[in-house]
Design a protein around this motif. Sequence first.
Motif, PDB file in Angstrom:
ATOM      1  N   LEU A 166       2.055   4.881   0.970  1.00  0.00           N
ATOM      2  CA  LEU A 166       2.007   5.790   2.371  1.00  0.00           C
ATOM      3  C   LEU A 166       1.985   7.173   2.127  1.00  0.00           C
ATOM      4  O   LEU A 166       2.695   7.545   0.996  1.00  0.00           O
ATOM      5  CB  LEU A 166       3.084   5.429   3.226  1.00  0.00           C
TER       6      LEU A 166
ATOM      7  N   ALA B 108       5.182   9.786   5.547  1.00  0.00           N
ATOM      8  CA  ALA B 108       4.975   8.788   6.838  1.00  0.00           C
ATOM      9  C   ALA B 108       6.161   7.902   6.988  1.00  0.00           C
ATOM     10  O   ALA B 108       6.482   7.114   6.132  1.00  0.00           O
ATOM     11  CB  ALA B 108       3.592   8.555   6.261  1.00  0.00           C
TER      12      ALA B 108
ATOM     13  N   GLN C  84       0.885  -0.998  -0.214  1.00  0.00           N
ATOM     14  CA  GLN C  84       0.082  -0.116  -0.106  1.00  0.00           C
ATOM     15  C   GLN C  84       0.831   1.144   0.095  1.00  0.00           C
ATOM     16  O   GLN C  84       1.920   1.270   0.680  1.00  0.00           O
ATOM     17  CB  GLN C  84      -0.960  -0.113   1.121  1.00  0.00           C
TER      18      GLN C  84
ATOM     19  N   PRO D 210       7.156   4.038   8.003  1.00  0.00           N
ATOM     20  CA  PRO D 210       6.610   2.629   7.809  1.00  0.00           C
ATOM     21  C   PRO D 210       5.786   2.131   9.250  1.00  0.00           C
ATOM     22  O   PRO D 210       6.026   2.663  10.044  1.00  0.00           O
ATOM     23  CB  PRO D 210       7.638   1.856   7.617  1.00  0.00           C
ATOM     24  N   THR D 211       4.661   1.508   8.680  1.00  0.00           N
ATOM     25  CA  THR D 211       4.022   0.712   9.871  1.00  0.00           C
ATOM     26  C   THR D 211       4.849   0.012  10.730  1.00  0.00           C
ATOM     27  O   THR D 211       5.323  -1.049  10.314  1.00  0.00           O
ATOM     28  CB  THR D 211       2.637  -0.115   9.030  1.00  0.00           C
ATOM     29  N   PRO D 212       4.633   0.134  12.172  1.00  0.00           N
ATOM     30  CA  PRO D 212       5.407  -0.661  12.812  1.00  0.00           C
ATOM     31  C   PRO D 212       4.690  -2.216  12.944  1.00  0.00           C
ATOM     32  O   PRO D 212       3.818  -2.359  12.838  1.00  0.00           O
ATOM     33  CB  PRO D 212       5.284  -0.151  14.241  1.00  0.00           C
ATOM     34  N   PRO D 213       5.824  -3.027  13.201  1.00  0.00           N
ATOM     35  CA  PRO D 213       5.454  -4.610  13.277  1.00  0.00           C
ATOM     36  C   PRO D 213       4.383  -4.666  14.337  1.00  0.00           C
ATOM     37  O   PRO D 213       4.435  -4.072  15.295  1.00  0.00           O
ATOM     38  CB  PRO D 213       6.515  -5.323  13.601  1.00  0.00           C
ATOM     39  N   PRO D 214       3.371  -5.623  14.350  1.00  0.00           N
ATOM     40  CA  PRO D 214       2.488  -6.106  15.475  1.00  0.00           C
ATOM     41  C   PRO D 214       3.219  -6.496  16.711  1.00  0.00           C
ATOM     42  O   PRO D 214       4.403  -7.093  16.452  1.00  0.00           O
ATOM     43  CB  PRO D 214       1.592  -7.078  14.874  1.00  0.00           C
TER      44      PRO D 214
END
Length: 243
Positions: free
Chosen positions: A125, A129, A123, A131-135
């Motif tokens: 960004l 922005a 996706q 990056p989306t942090p890991p869960p």
Amino acid sequence: MPIARKDHSSLQFPCGYLRCARHFKSQGGHKKHWNTSHPIFGPAPATTGVSHTATVEEQPEVLDGYFPAGHDDISAGGDNFPAGTSDPSQALNEPDIPDDLNTEFFGLGDRLYRNYHPKLNGQFLPDGAPPTPPPIKSPDDWAPYRNRVEFETAEFLYTRNQMSARDINILLDLWAATLLKYNDKPPFADHCDLYKTIDATPVGDVKWQSLKVQYTGERPETNVLPWMDQAHNVWYRDPHEHQ
């Protein structure tokens, strides 16, 4: 992604013959059982009054650098691969992507077009922005191990004790014998299951490091072996940083 795991069984090889419920601990025992209890007799060779012997003319001769008609030499750029391709594996590679290819551009009808990476297709960004942090992992998430006991067993057998594969199987069989009355099984099916689980263990963001090693011991006055003068790169991840 969870990996496929098998449960321990001291008899892991079923007979496979119709209505035979026997199981065996090793391939050798399985083969011996088949040869004794389920022998396979092939049909007798057919005999006819006509025999045929192939002559030299009937057998195509393949010489170095020559292929009969219809058998292109792939190393010479035959029709089966693109022109100029000398390695068959090159024909299967993804096409080269120009460095100046625009990822976004406006085309016909003033519409926005995007070029996607052939392998990575995530996706977009917003600009700037992060990056989306890991869960966040649960405290009791020991994946790919099913629980802490499995992890501790793997660490002890493989890292601390460095037990041989054969001894690992013996230990697991003894462990299984103590659990039969509880209808339970040991943490691993065998040494293969242990190694497969260890190989699937993620190492997080531990970076690769390298160092060079070279022989510094005594050398003979003549006929020095090549490896005594060579330097070798050793790549590793710091085991103290593994999570």
